[in-house]
Write an enzyme that holds these catalytic residues in place. Structure first.
Site, PDB file in Angstrom:
ATOM      1  CE  LYS A 209      34.898 -30.735 -95.372  1.00 19.39           C
ATOM      2  NZ  LYS A 209      35.478 -32.018 -94.997  1.00 19.39           N
ATOM      3  CB  SER A 412      37.781 -34.692 -96.029  1.00 20.43           C
ATOM      4  OG  SER A 412      36.742 -33.875 -95.543  1.00 20.43           O
TER       5      SER A 412
END
Length: 621
Positions: A209, A412
């Protein structure tokens, strides 16, 4: 002296009155002009402007600007604004992907259109999934027996992708086919924040991430570099393979490698046009005048335009497009294009409340039998994503099949809103996954301390003692990290349930990892590879609809929004260039890089400061 003072005061008094008169006069003129323009727009849009004459000859695809799923202003109103106020900037113009494809397909059976000319000099590009979809329509047109010609003084990579579908490609003798590969570049500002004494409190889950790395590092982490190299390499290989197939040559001829290309150019004294010709990237090197002469032989001569017979793509009327928003449709098409934000939709962004309301309307409409959600988003607010997901889940529970069509990005939060789907279809070039959560809170207590400003006060609890001007209490930091971790568990739980896998299995392919559509299919994150057409077919199949008729859900701006938006775009197009011209070259380069940096801070409006956002799914060039 008193008389002199009165005379001077009187002069100033009349001068002031004169200035007020001029100011009011100019404002009144502007108001009258605004009213007249508004009435003109209303009249032309309301009554419908006469369709442009379609000449027997070529359809010239002379795209200006970019191609997007959902333009901020519809093509019809955008053209009207440009007619009234002038084009703000060709490079800023947005073109509807679906209108463009519909126009090419309509031209295929239009007897007046005898061929297509790709004139792409002002085409700024789009994502690779959209290029593939446009290329599919061009291939269908060419397979119908009508020729496709591409002309250009030079070709960028996006322009050449479309040109490769042409029957014949012309290139100027002084031109080039600029094939160099793909790259992504982002700004990292840890050192800057330290110099400004800004404290960045970052909370995240996911090894890959990397959306928060600009706050934590001055360069890309090894994990992010490895992950990005993988999907970027796949996109490039897909690009090269498509071009090689279209030109019926080997991938090595398309791009043999940097050193091999340089060696070949050295032998040709740097003649990039001849290099393109020898490697069969183009068919003929010739001047624009000679190209026009050849097109005149094919399509005939237009005396009035003093050019070959043609109709611009902007003057080619569609019999039916998304702007008609047919009320008798049986498959709802809802576009989620841009970063996902809380509240109402804004230009270029997905509004959680707006999109949820559109899904709800489709769910409650008895004529709608299925929903196609077109997702082209890097994600954004977790709260807004969940608002959309819940409404989509309600539609599916109400018995209406939901098919997700993924565009260039569905990562996402873009994947979060896709989880309730009955079926997910992605392009091989879609960037998806990036299943992870992060939170960012910046405080400036150290910055203020350095200039002698301090913050102090009292609170009933450490959890209440949160302010931009104070450091985050440890209790708040623990609460934020727990909230982010809980959000991540919820995320992988939703994915696991929708994909019929265990949370452990999803976690192994999550951790913020970005996947191409092909890899996502192998990992079970999507059901099939395809495009928007396949999504419509699947929705009709699941809903048992024999004659699918899409009904497009799209909020159009009002007349004043169009007017002021066009004026603002004109100022934005001119002002930065005026300012940049006064800056030294290094400063201009930094400013250009900052403008291209994917917008993160602009979209941070989640009430819990939690985000599912893929920053490294940004611009590929």
């Amino acid at each position: 002296m008193r008389i002199l003072g009165r005379l001077i005061a009187g002069c100033f008094k009349w001068l002031w009155r004169g200035l007020n008169f001029v100011r009011e006069f100019i404002l009144n003129l502007f108001l009258i002009l605004l009213i007249l323009v508004g009435v003109g727009i209303w009249y032309q849009v309301g009554s419908g402007s006469a369709p442009a004459e379609v000449k027997t000859g070529a359809l010239t695809i002379d795209l200006s600007g970019v191609v997007v799923d959902k333009p901020t202003v519809s093509n019809k109103l955008s053209r009207l604004g440009r007619q009234l106020l002038g084009a703000s900037s060709d490079r800023l113009q947005e073109n509807s992907l679906f209108d463009l494809v519909d126009a090419i397909r309509q031209a295929k059976t239009d007897k007046r259109i005898t061929g297509i000319v790709l004139d792409l000099g002002n085409f700024a590009g789009t994502d690779q999934a959209s290029l593939q979809y446009i290329g599919k329509a061009l291939r269908e047109f060419r397979d119908s027996g009508k020729p496709v010609y591409a002309r250009g003084e030079s070709y960028s990579q996006a322009q050449y992708y479309l040109a490769s579908f042409a029957t014949k490609i012309f290139l100027s003798p002084q031109g080039t086919v600029d094939l160099h590969g793909f790259a992504t570049n982002g700004l990292y500002y840890k050192s800057l924040l330290e110099k400004l004494k800004v404290s960045s409190h970052v909370f995240r889950v996911g090894t890959y991430k990397s959306a928060v790395e600009p706050f934590l590092r001055d360069d890309m982490s090894p994990a992010a570099r490895d992950a990005d190299s993988r999907w970027l390499g796949e996109l490039w290989q897909n690009y090269v393979n498509t071009l090689a197939a279209n030109r019926q040559i080997t991938p090595q001829q398309i791009f043999p490698g940097a050193q091999e290309m340089l060696s070949a150019l050295q032998k040709l004294d740097g003649d990039t046009a001849e290099y393109a010709k020898q490697n069969r990237l183009v068919d003929q090197l010739t001047t624009p005048t000679a190209v026009t002469s050849e097109l005149v032989k094919t399509f005939g001569w237009d005396k009035s335009a003093k050019n070959y017979n043609s109709t611009s793509i902007y003057d080619y009327p569609l019999q039916q497009s998304d702007e008609t928003n047919a009320s008798n449709g049986n498959i709802a098409v809802i576009l989620a294009s841009g970063a996902i934000m809380d509240g109402e939709e804004t230009p270029g962004n997905v509004g959680g409340d707006t999109t949820a309301a559109q899904i709800r309307d489709a769910r409650l409409n008895p004529a709608i039998k299925a929903i196609v959600l077109r997702v082209n988003s890097p994600g954004g607010s977790v709260t807004a994503s969940e608002t959309i997901r819940e409404e989509l889940q309600a539609a599916r529970e109400a018995g209406k099949p939901v098919v997700v069509s993924m565009g260039g990005m569905a990562a996402s939060g873009g994947y979060w809103i896709s989880t309730p789907a009955s079926y997910i279809i992605a392009s091989p070039n879609t960037l998806t996954g990036s299943i992870g959560i992060f939170g960012v809170i910046n405080t400036v207590e150290n910055s203020l301390d350095s200039v002698g400003v301090h913050t102090d006060g009292v609170s009933t609890s450490p959890l209440a003692d949160v302010a931009l001007t104070k450091g985050l209490p440890p209790e708040v930091q623990q609460l934020m990290q727990m909230s982010v971790e809980h959000g991540y568990k919820n995320f992988i739980g939703l994915v696991a349930k929708s994909r019929n896998k265990t949370p452990q299995a999803i976690d192994s392919i999550a951790q913020g990892h970005v996947w191409t559509g092909s890899d996502a299919k192998s990992n079970g994150l999507v059901d099939a590879l395809g495009d928007f057409d396949d999504a419509l077919v699947k929705a009709a199949e699941l809903a048992k609809v024999n004659k699918p008729q899409p009904q497009w859900y799209s909020d159009q701006p009002g007349m004043l929004d169009i007017l002021f938006g066009q004026m603002t775009a004109s100022v934005q197009a001119a002002l930065p260039q005026a300012l940049l011209s006064a800056l030294p070259a290094p400063a201009r380069d930094v400013w250009s890089a900052m403008k291209k940096q994917p917008g993160l801070l602009d979209n941070l409006n989640d009430p819990q400061n939690r985000y599912a956002y893929c920053l490294n799914c940004g611009e590929v060039k």
